[in-house]
Design a protein around this motif. Sequence first.
Motif, PDB file in Angstrom:
ATOM      1  N   GLY A 120       0.776  -1.233   0.000  1.00 46.34           N
ATOM      2  CA  GLY A 120       0.000   0.000   0.000  1.00 46.34           C
ATOM      3  C   GLY A 120       0.805   1.279   0.000  1.00 46.34           C
ATOM      4  O   GLY A 120       0.236   2.369  -0.062  1.00 46.34           O
ATOM      5  N   SER A 179      -3.740  11.023   1.209  1.00 49.78           N
ATOM      6  CA  SER A 179      -3.971   9.864   2.065  1.00 49.78           C
ATOM      7  C   SER A 179      -3.414   8.599   1.432  1.00 49.78           C
ATOM      8  O   SER A 179      -3.343   8.491   0.201  1.00 49.78           O
ATOM      9  CB  SER A 179      -5.471   9.671   2.307  1.00 49.78           C
ATOM     10  N   ARG A 224      -3.359   4.124   2.494  1.00 47.24           N
ATOM     11  CA  ARG A 224      -3.763   3.069   3.420  1.00 47.24           C
ATOM     12  C   ARG A 224      -2.773   1.923   3.280  1.00 47.24           C
ATOM     13  O   ARG A 224      -2.659   1.322   2.208  1.00 47.24           O
ATOM     14  CB  ARG A 224      -5.173   2.580   3.115  1.00 47.24           C
ATOM     15  N   SER A 231      -1.436  -1.840   4.390  1.00 48.12           N
ATOM     16  CA  SER A 231      -1.954  -3.101   4.894  1.00 48.12           C
ATOM     17  C   SER A 231      -0.801  -4.039   5.219  1.00 48.12           C
ATOM     18  O   SER A 231       0.255  -3.977   4.591  1.00 48.12           O
ATOM     19  CB  SER A 231      -2.881  -3.763   3.867  1.00 48.12           C
ATOM     20  N   PHE A 286      -3.500   9.505  11.705  1.00 46.04           N
ATOM     21  CA  PHE A 286      -3.371   8.091  11.361  1.00 46.04           C
ATOM     22  C   PHE A 286      -4.326   7.262  12.220  1.00 46.04           C
ATOM     23  O   PHE A 286      -4.591   7.596  13.386  1.00 46.04           O
ATOM     24  CB  PHE A 286      -1.956   7.600  11.616  1.00 46.04           C
ATOM     25  N   THR A 287      -4.811   6.166  11.636  1.00 48.09           N
ATOM     26  CA  THR A 287      -5.669   5.239  12.366  1.00 48.09           C
ATOM     27  C   THR A 287      -5.213   3.813  12.105  1.00 48.09           C
ATOM     28  O   THR A 287      -5.115   3.393  10.947  1.00 48.09           O
ATOM     29  CB  THR A 287      -7.134   5.384  11.947  1.00 48.09           C
ATOM     30  N   SER A 326      -5.946  -0.265  12.595  1.00 51.36           N
ATOM     31  CA  SER A 326      -7.064  -1.182  12.794  1.00 51.36           C
ATOM     32  C   SER A 326      -6.608  -2.588  12.427  1.00 51.36           C
ATOM     33  O   SER A 326      -5.577  -2.759  11.770  1.00 51.36           O
ATOM     34  CB  SER A 326      -8.262  -0.774  11.949  1.00 51.36           C
ATOM     35  N   ASN A 364      -4.113  -2.707   9.426  1.00 51.82           N
ATOM     36  CA  ASN A 364      -4.068  -1.592   8.491  1.00 51.82           C
ATOM     37  C   ASN A 364      -3.638  -0.310   9.178  1.00 51.82           C
ATOM     38  O   ASN A 364      -3.794  -0.150  10.392  1.00 51.82           O
ATOM     39  CB  ASN A 364      -5.445  -1.388   7.860  1.00 51.82           C
ATOM     40  N   LEU A 365      -3.109   0.595   8.368  1.00 52.53           N
ATOM     41  CA  LEU A 365      -2.771   1.924   8.860  1.00 52.53           C
ATOM     42  C   LEU A 365      -3.315   2.927   7.855  1.00 52.53           C
ATOM     43  O   LEU A 365      -2.787   3.056   6.748  1.00 52.53           O
ATOM     44  CB  LEU A 365      -1.263   2.092   9.025  1.00 52.53           C
ATOM     45  N   GLN A 366      -4.380   3.605   8.226  1.00 48.43           N
ATOM     46  CA  GLN A 366      -4.951   4.659   7.394  1.00 48.43           C
ATOM     47  C   GLN A 366      -4.229   5.958   7.724  1.00 48.43           C
ATOM     48  O   GLN A 366      -4.225   6.393   8.888  1.00 48.43           O
ATOM     49  CB  GLN A 366      -6.450   4.806   7.659  1.00 48.43           C
ATOM     50  N   ASN A 391      -3.916   9.919   6.859  1.00 51.86           N
ATOM     51  CA  ASN A 391      -4.539  11.101   6.258  1.00 51.86           C
ATOM     52  C   ASN A 391      -3.698  12.339   6.546  1.00 51.86           C
ATOM     53  O   ASN A 391      -2.841  12.330   7.429  1.00 51.86           O
ATOM     54  CB  ASN A 391      -5.949  11.289   6.830  1.00 51.86           C
TER      55      ASN A 391
END
Length: 124
Positions: free
Chosen positions: A8, A17, A19, A21, A68-69, A71, A80-82, A84
């Motif tokens: 990713g 942004s 994302r 994985s 960052f988020t 999950s 995952n690391l989102q 933004n």
Amino acid sequence: QVQLVESGGGLVQTGGSLRLSCAASGRTFSSYAMGWFRQAPGKEREFVARIERGGTNTYYADSVKGRFTISRDNTKNTVNLQMNSLKPEDTAVYYCAARWGSIYTNSVNDYPHWGQGTQVTVSS
């Protein structure tokens, strides 16, 4: 033993942004605490975010908090690391890491399992 493969990464402009994985092998993924770390050229590897085994509790470095988020999906063996509102200073190789058990830590040295990394480049 768990094996980790990140994906990713890429090139994005400031404010954009991405994302990331991380796919994990094995049938005991839910027994591992997971973390994301990054390493910029000439710098030491640093903590970015971590998530506990069940996915409820998370923790972030101050530099990424609110942008960052992290999950995880224990049914798919993925974390995952989102990311933004990316900034040029976020440019680095990003690594997924795993640690067996319930001791949650931000230290690079406490994670024995690592992926190969994925490059994230943020242009100004």
